[in-house]
Every structure is written in structure tokens, then in C-alpha cells.
Design a protein around this motif. Structure first.
Motif, PDB file in Angstrom:
ATOM      1  N   GLY A  75     -25.600 -46.020 -62.924  1.00  0.00           N
ATOM      2  CA  GLY A  75     -25.238 -46.758 -61.764  1.00  0.00           C
ATOM      3  C   GLY A  75     -25.464 -46.999 -60.548  1.00  0.00           C
ATOM      4  N   ALA A  76     -25.849 -45.644 -60.316  1.00  0.00           N
ATOM      5  CA  ALA A  76     -26.215 -45.447 -58.972  1.00  0.00           C
ATOM      6  C   ALA A  76     -27.345 -45.755 -58.662  1.00  0.00           C
ATOM      7  CB  ALA A  76     -26.334 -43.750 -58.441  1.00  0.00           C
ATOM      8  N   ARG A  77     -28.104 -46.228 -57.404  1.00  0.00           N
ATOM      9  CA  ARG A  77     -28.879 -46.902 -56.666  1.00  0.00           C
ATOM     10  C   ARG A  77     -29.860 -45.386 -56.920  1.00  0.00           C
ATOM     11  NH1 ARG A  77     -26.372 -50.589 -55.037  1.00  0.00           N
ATOM     12  NH2 ARG A  77     -27.028 -52.803 -54.885  1.00  0.00           N
ATOM     13  N   ASN A  78     -29.582 -43.916 -55.766  1.00  0.00           N
ATOM     14  CA  ASN A  78     -30.118 -43.409 -55.662  1.00  0.00           C
ATOM     15  C   ASN A  78     -28.829 -42.401 -54.833  1.00  0.00           C
ATOM     16  OD1 ASN A  78     -32.641 -44.474 -54.309  1.00  0.00           O
ATOM     17  ND2 ASN A  78     -31.493 -45.441 -53.635  1.00  0.00           N
ATOM     18  N   VAL A  79     -29.260 -41.163 -56.121  1.00  0.00           N
ATOM     19  CA  VAL A  79     -28.469 -39.803 -55.600  1.00  0.00           C
ATOM     20  C   VAL A  79     -29.536 -38.756 -55.313  1.00  0.00           C
ATOM     21  CG1 VAL A  79     -27.495 -38.629 -57.398  1.00  0.00           C
ATOM     22  CG2 VAL A  79     -27.721 -40.673 -57.822  1.00  0.00           C
ATOM     23  N   ILE A  80     -28.027 -38.044 -54.530  1.00  0.00           N
ATOM     24  CA  ILE A  80     -28.751 -36.985 -53.894  1.00  0.00           C
ATOM     25  C   ILE A  80     -27.786 -35.896 -54.380  1.00  0.00           C
ATOM     26  CG2 ILE A  80     -29.520 -35.911 -51.848  1.00  0.00           C
ATOM     27  CD1 ILE A  80     -30.444 -38.852 -50.631  1.00  0.00           C
ATOM     28  N   VAL A  81     -28.279 -34.464 -54.928  1.00  0.00           N
ATOM     29  CA  VAL A  81     -27.142 -33.227 -54.846  1.00  0.00           C
ATOM     30  C   VAL A  81     -27.425 -32.506 -54.236  1.00  0.00           C
ATOM     31  CG1 VAL A  81     -25.891 -31.669 -57.128  1.00  0.00           C
ATOM     32  CG2 VAL A  81     -27.213 -34.146 -57.306  1.00  0.00           C
ATOM     33  N   THR A  82     -26.693 -31.841 -53.221  1.00  0.00           N
ATOM     34  CA  THR A  82     -26.797 -30.760 -52.163  1.00  0.00           C
ATOM     35  C   THR A  82     -26.557 -30.492 -53.241  1.00  0.00           C
ATOM     36  OG1 THR A  82     -24.505 -31.004 -51.675  1.00  0.00           O
ATOM     37  CG2 THR A  82     -26.346 -32.305 -50.417  1.00  0.00           C
ATOM     38  N   ILE A  83     -27.072 -28.426 -53.341  1.00  0.00           N
ATOM     39  CA  ILE A  83     -26.941 -26.903 -53.960  1.00  0.00           C
ATOM     40  C   ILE A  83     -27.061 -26.286 -52.849  1.00  0.00           C
ATOM     41  CG2 ILE A  83     -27.216 -28.436 -56.726  1.00  0.00           C
ATOM     42  CD1 ILE A  83     -30.398 -27.013 -55.627  1.00  0.00           C
ATOM     43  N   GLY A  84     -26.773 -26.267 -52.016  1.00  0.00           N
ATOM     44  CA  GLY A  84     -26.489 -25.213 -51.208  1.00  0.00           C
ATOM     45  C   GLY A  84     -27.723 -24.333 -50.906  1.00  0.00           C
ATOM     46  N   ALA A  85     -27.913 -23.431 -50.707  1.00  0.00           N
ATOM     47  CA  ALA A  85     -29.111 -22.344 -50.591  1.00  0.00           C
ATOM     48  C   ALA A  85     -30.530 -22.417 -51.536  1.00  0.00           C
ATOM     49  CB  ALA A  85     -28.983 -20.973 -50.439  1.00  0.00           C
ATOM     50  N   GLN A  86     -29.926 -23.317 -52.672  1.00  0.00           N
ATOM     51  CA  GLN A  86     -31.308 -23.303 -53.528  1.00  0.00           C
ATOM     52  C   GLN A  86     -31.906 -24.914 -53.255  1.00  0.00           C
ATOM     53  OE1 GLN A  86     -30.280 -22.408 -57.744  1.00  0.00           O
ATOM     54  NE2 GLN A  86     -28.265 -22.990 -57.738  1.00  0.00           N
ATOM     55  N   GLY A  87     -31.179 -26.096 -52.252  1.00  0.00           N
ATOM     56  CA  GLY A  87     -31.534 -27.090 -51.564  1.00  0.00           C
ATOM     57  C   GLY A  87     -31.001 -28.327 -51.632  1.00  0.00           C
TER      58      GLY A  87
END
Length: 309
Positions: A220-232
Motif C-alpha cells: 500500500g505504500a505510494r513510493n518507497v525509497i530504500v537506502t542501502i549505504g555505500a550501495q546507494g
């Protein structure tokens, strides 16, 4: 890019802590005592960090939260005001001490953190109601999970009712979010550990982050941004396939507040109408600068440093 003439408004609802930071060769094992080689006391808390980041990175910012009637609380309030942050919605508890965070940073720049909520635990739905004007004035509203869930839910609901762009940084995350929260959120921004806690999926690579982002969007999330450290960063925006944004290459000194810098920078850009992909890249540059410096708020760069990077 945002300009000084076109500054958006960001309101942050969240925690303020005094960070007690020890540097050691490595993180200790259970029951082990290590000799550290440096100590510092600096302003922190996810709410405070994100407010400072948004202010330094171009936004007009208001802070909604609670500090104690003690020296730490006075210092945190003064620090926010020195950044030009509106503290009219920052209350003072008569009973609880200001929150603290005990942080160990190893020589590889990884950290371990224990938080004692203190006055942050007194933020309640009534607090949100008293300061609804601070949300009404915002273009973007940011929440995290270092204040009580009932207060977070109330803030999300008020921001949605007011038609604001709503960011939730689900930190710390112990499990899935309540299902009725997701429709209230425009941008859900976990790191890899939080994305794993929210979905039950492993998140150790961009490919796994894409799978987690898809799962959260399906929930149900509209937009998801997953931060993964040095991998971006992996971003699942609208109905588009998740996109991987590689991180700038830097030599990390201390990763504390890198995620908070990213979120504050993203919010500052979104608040003045910048396209989300460009906002992500700007926020990544800001976070990359922050990890080259020690401390939480002391590491957060100014907008001019990011634009010139």
C-alpha cells in the motif's frame, strides 16, 4: 535545483537527543569492556538531525517535539534556533529528562546505538493537535518512529488531511507497519535493516532492496525509497519499476546521521518542487559529504557544499 529565493517549508515531527559518542577500535561483544580513544557530546535524535539537514540544505523548517527542562534540552533548543529553525512547536517537559543516545563508532565507521527516549516519549496526539498550524504551514511533513506510535499516527493523519507531502522514515523498525498507516504516506524511506524488518525479506544488495520495495508498494505504500549505504538507493516511484541510484564514492569516517541527511535533503528539494529523481541525487550527494565527517549534526553539510560538489 532549489534556490535561496524559492525555499520550501518542511515541518519535522520527531525526536531530539543528546548524543554521547565514543570511538573505539571495534564494536564490543556482549560482556566485553573496550578501551575507546575519543569521546564527544553532540546534538542528535532523528527528528533534530532531519530538521537541521533540511534547514542547511535549503528549506524553511519548523520542529515539533519535546525536550526536558535541563541543560541538554536548552542546548538542543538553542542549536536548532541557531540554524534558523522555528521552535514554537518544541515543547518542554516538566518531568522527563531530555532524550539521550549512547553511540559507539568503530574504526571501520560502523556504529551501534542505544536510545533512551526521555522527553521524546511525551509527544502525544494532543501535542500534534496543539501545533496543527506548524503542519498547515508546511509543504513537506517528516515523521520517524522515535516518538510514540500514537503521536506518529496522528501526525500522519493530520498531514494527509491537510494535503501535505508526507515522508515517514520507519526508524527504528521492529516489524511491519500498521496497515492503515501506509495510505497516509507519500514516501516511505527505510534503510536496509528497516526494510528487512518491515517485509521479512533479506536486504543486503540492490536486487534484494528492489524486491523489498516492491513488497512495500504492494502492501500500500505510494513510493518507497530504500537506502542501502555505500550501495546507494533503490527507489520504487509510483507504478515504475524500482530504480537503483548508485552512491557517490567517498572515504567514510562516520556514518551517523547519513540517512537523516539524505531525508532532510530530499525533503528540502521536494518542498520547493524539484523532481523526485533529481531530489534523490541531491540528497545522496549531501549524505556522501556527511559520512566524511564525524558526528551527527556536525557532519551535515550546507546546501552550497552540495551544489558545488
Amino acid at each position: 535545483m532549489a534556490t535561496n529565493e524559492a525555499r520550501g517549508h518542511v515541518t519535522v515531527i520527531g525526536s531530539l537527543n543528546m548524543d554521547l559518542v565514543a570511538r573505539a577500535p571495534r564494536l564490543p561483544q556482549p560482556g566485553e569492556t573496550l578501551a575507546g580513544h575519543a569521546f564527544a557530546q553532540v546534538a542528535g535524535g532523528k527528528g533534530g538531525n532531519q530538521a537541521v539537514a533540511a534547514a542547511r540544505l535549503g528549506a524553511q523548517v519548523a520542529m515539533l517535539g519535546c525536550v526536558g527542562a535541563d541543560a541538554n534540552g536548552a542546548q538542543l533548543r538553542a542549536g536548532l534556533e541557531a540554524e534558523g529553525i522555528d521552535c514554537a512547536a518544541l515543547e518542554t517537559s516538566a518531568a522527563a529528562p531530555t532524550g539521550v543516545a549512547l553511540i559507539i563508532v568503530d574504526d571501520g565507521s560502523q556504529n551501534a546505538i542505544v536510545i533512551v527516549a526521555g522527553s521524546n516519549g511525551e509527544v502525544a496526539p494532543d501535542t500534534i493537535s496543539r501545533h496543527e498550524a506548524a503542519l498547515a504551514a508546511a509543504n513537506v511533513v517528516i515523521c520517524q518512529l522515535e516518538t510514540p506510535p500514537a503521536a506518529v499516527r496522528a501526525a500522519l493523519a493530520v498531514a494527509r488531511r491537510l494535503g501535505k507531502t508526507v515522508i515517514l522514515n520507519p526508524a527504528p523498525a521492529a516489524g511491519p507497519l500498521p496497515a492503515d498507516w501506509l495510505p497516509l504516506i507519500d514516501y516511505l524511506i527505510p534503510n536496509e535493516l528497516e526494510a528487512a524488518a518491515l517485509t521479512g525479506l533479506p536486504v543486503t544488495s540492490p536486487q534484494e532492496a528492489q524486491a523489498a520495495a516492491r513488497a512495500l508498494r504492494h502492501a500500500g505504500a505510494r513510493n518507497v525509497i530504500v537506502t542501502i549505504g555505500a550501495q546507494g538507493v533503490v527507489a520504487a516511484l509510483g507504478d515504475a519499476e524500482p530504480q537503483h541510484f548508485e552512491a557517490p564514492r567517498v572515504k567514510a569516517v562516520d556514518t551517523t546521521a547519513a540517512g537523516d541527511t539524505f531525508i532532510g535533503g530530499l525533503a528540502a528539494q521536494l518542498a520547493c518542487g524539484v523532481d523526485v529523481a533529481d531530489a534523490i541525487r541531491f540528497a545522496q550527494r549531501a549524505a556522501a559529504i556527511s559520512v566524511t565527517r564525524a558526528g551527527a549534526q556536525p557532519s551535515i553539510p550546507a546546501r552550497a557544499e552540495v551544489v558545488g560538489a
